[in-house]
Design a protein around this motif. Structure first.
Motif, PDB file in Angstrom:
ATOM      1  N   ILE A 151      -7.203   4.979  11.775  1.00 42.07           N
ATOM      2  CA  ILE A 151      -7.663   6.111  10.969  1.00 42.07           C
ATOM      3  C   ILE A 151      -7.667   5.793   9.467  1.00 42.07           C
ATOM      4  O   ILE A 151      -8.600   6.114   8.759  1.00 42.07           O
ATOM      5  N   THR A 152      -6.602   5.164   9.004  1.00 42.41           N
ATOM      6  CA  THR A 152      -6.463   5.021   7.548  1.00 42.41           C
ATOM      7  C   THR A 152      -6.880   3.662   7.018  1.00 42.41           C
ATOM      8  O   THR A 152      -6.982   3.463   5.816  1.00 42.41           O
ATOM      9  N   ASN A 153      -7.048   2.699   7.939  1.00 41.53           N
ATOM     10  CA  ASN A 153      -7.416   1.361   7.511  1.00 41.53           C
ATOM     11  C   ASN A 153      -6.347   0.718   6.618  1.00 41.53           C
ATOM     12  O   ASN A 153      -6.655  -0.048   5.720  1.00 41.53           O
ATOM     13  N   PRO A 185       5.243   2.503   1.635  1.00 41.02           N
ATOM     14  CA  PRO A 185       4.550   1.252   1.982  1.00 41.02           C
ATOM     15  C   PRO A 185       3.031   1.401   2.038  1.00 41.02           C
ATOM     16  O   PRO A 185       2.293   0.498   1.633  1.00 41.02           O
ATOM     17  N   ALA A 186       2.554   2.559   2.509  1.00 43.08           N
ATOM     18  CA  ALA A 186       1.106   2.752   2.611  1.00 43.08           C
ATOM     19  C   ALA A 186       0.469   2.895   1.229  1.00 43.08           C
ATOM     20  O   ALA A 186      -0.582   2.320   0.949  1.00 43.08           O
ATOM     21  N   LEU A 187       1.142   3.646   0.372  1.00 38.38           N
ATOM     22  CA  LEU A 187       0.650   3.820  -0.995  1.00 38.38           C
ATOM     23  C   LEU A 187       0.580   2.461  -1.692  1.00 38.38           C
ATOM     24  O   LEU A 187      -0.414   2.126  -2.354  1.00 38.38           O
ATOM     25  N   ALA A 188       1.614   1.675  -1.498  1.00 37.54           N
ATOM     26  CA  ALA A 188       1.664   0.356  -2.126  1.00 37.54           C
ATOM     27  C   ALA A 188       0.556  -0.542  -1.586  1.00 37.54           C
ATOM     28  O   ALA A 188      -0.083  -1.284  -2.328  1.00 37.54           O
ATOM     29  N   GLY A 227      -2.322  12.188   4.435  1.00 34.69           N
ATOM     30  CA  GLY A 227      -2.103  11.820   3.042  1.00 34.69           C
ATOM     31  C   GLY A 227      -2.980  10.659   2.601  1.00 34.69           C
ATOM     32  O   GLY A 227      -3.076  10.374   1.417  1.00 34.69           O
ATOM     33  N   PHE A 228      -3.578   9.967   3.548  1.00 37.10           N
ATOM     34  CA  PHE A 228      -4.297   8.762   3.170  1.00 37.10           C
ATOM     35  C   PHE A 228      -5.730   8.713   3.671  1.00 37.10           C
ATOM     36  O   PHE A 228      -6.429   7.755   3.431  1.00 37.10           O
TER      37      PHE A 228
END
Ligand code: UDP
Ligand code: MG
Length: 337
Positions: A151-153, A185-188, A227-228
């Motif tokens: 979904i978010t890649n 971790p995803a934001l980074a 969120g992403f």
């Protein structure tokens, strides 16, 4: 010594929530592991509103090693990821390491992360060699992981693992974000230019209990997806299109049937089944919309994401044996405005 604290190479950020039982064991392994690296470092503990004795244990540790220790104290519980973000804002290193306080992430692995960072990567994730969690946790998180990746890649092989390293460039960008519920971790990963992953050991929790209930794990996964990415909403409108097409077909079939075979009274329950199915889909859709609306609501409200009560840290120029703690002004973490 003070110069070391000014701009160390490595900053280790550790969120703490009710970890009194395991802190001594953590200190006993963390400091020697970092001393052994021979690089300058600082450790930033962020107390996320613990209700146990964690704060006094942290304050005592600050007294023991004020040269390399800083303690950020929240005035309440804002969650693990907010704690890490506050730690990032307070730290000055070139390489930032995040770690759990419960020793599930062995501090001895920090050296491997640092070595990888020095090769020129700006994000080093980690994959647990052998996960020491309950079977259902392992299975559920694997399943969520692959769904989230589609979904978010965002390519994080092992999302439940916080032992990671981030470059200064990535952390500076994260410090500019004002997202309310986020997943570090995803934001980074979004900001990293050259990400990579390594395999690390994983141990059982040294003491205390997991702070995550099934409910908060589900919430976390929602944060990760809504969120992403907008894919859930887009998928939902595609599905809505498909379903209205199908129901249009059904109307057509029934119309033709009625014209040629007469009115039908049977099949009421089939109709019920179809109706209930549609109702389920609609409710899910409203909930999904609510997820996004809720995020917008939290964002426009623009309250401080967390409130830092005090930071225990050595003031520049202060000698090691001066009576701590240095109390900084009350700050709020509000991203960039
Ligand atoms: N934690 C936190 N705030 C919270 C929940 C957890 O700062 O509201 C910290 C906790 O002290 C630990 C880390 O986040 O250092 C991971 O928590 P835990 O080990 O309970 O999670 P699990 O390993 O079960 O996923
Ligand atoms: Mg843990």
């Amino acid at each position: 010594m003070t110069a070391m604290l000014m701009k160390p190479e490595i900053s280790v950020v550790i969120p703490i929530y009710n970890e009194q039982a395991g802190l001594a064991a953590l200190f006993a392994r963390l400091y020697p592991a970092l001393d052994k690296l021979g690089a300058s470092y600082e450790i930033v503990f962020v107390n996320d509103g613990s209700r146990d004795n964690s704060v006094s244990i942290l304050a005592e540790q600050f007294r023991q090693r004020p040269d390399v220790t800083r303690v950020v104290l929240f005035n309440g519980n804002y969650g693990q990821h907010m704690a890490i973000l506050a730690g990032f804002e307070a730290s000055r290193g070139e390489i930032m390491i995040t770690l759990d306080a419960d020793l599930q992430n062995p501090p001895e692995e920090i050296g491997n992360l640092v070595a990888k960072m020095r090769e020129g990567y700006d994000y080093v994730g980690s994959i647990r060699r052998k996960r020491q969690d309950s079977a259902w946790r392992t299975y559920a998180s694997k399943a969520m992981n692959s769904l989230r990746e589609r979904i978010t890649n965002i390519k994080i092989t092992d999302q439940g693992n916080m032992l990671r390293a981030y470059g200064r460039n990535v952390v500076d960008l994260m410090n500019q974000c004002a997202e309310v519920n986020t997943f570090v971790p995803a934001l980074a990963y979004r900001f990293a230019r050259k990400p990579t992953e390594i395999t690390v050991e994983h141990e059982e929790r040294s003491a205390g209990e997991s702070k995550y209930s099934l409910y908060s794990l589900i919430r976390l996964n929602f944060d990760l997806v809504t969120g992403f990415s907008l894919v859930p909403l887009q998928f939902y409108s595609m599905m809505g299109m498909l379903m209205s097409l199908l129901s249009g077909l059904l109307v057509l079939v029934l119309l033709v049937r009625r014209l040629f075979l007469g009115a039908e009274a049977e099949g009421v329950f089939t109709l019920f089944a179809i109706t209930f199915f549609f109702m389920g889909v609609i409710l899910f859709g409203i909930g999904l919309l609510g997820e996004y609306v809720g995020r917008i609501f939290q964002q426009v409200r623009a309250r401080p994401r967390y409130v830092v009560q005090t930071i225990l840290q050595q003031k520049p120029g202060e000698s090691v044996d001066m009576p701590p703690p240095g109390v900084e002004k009350r700050t709020v973490g509000r991203g960039h405005d």
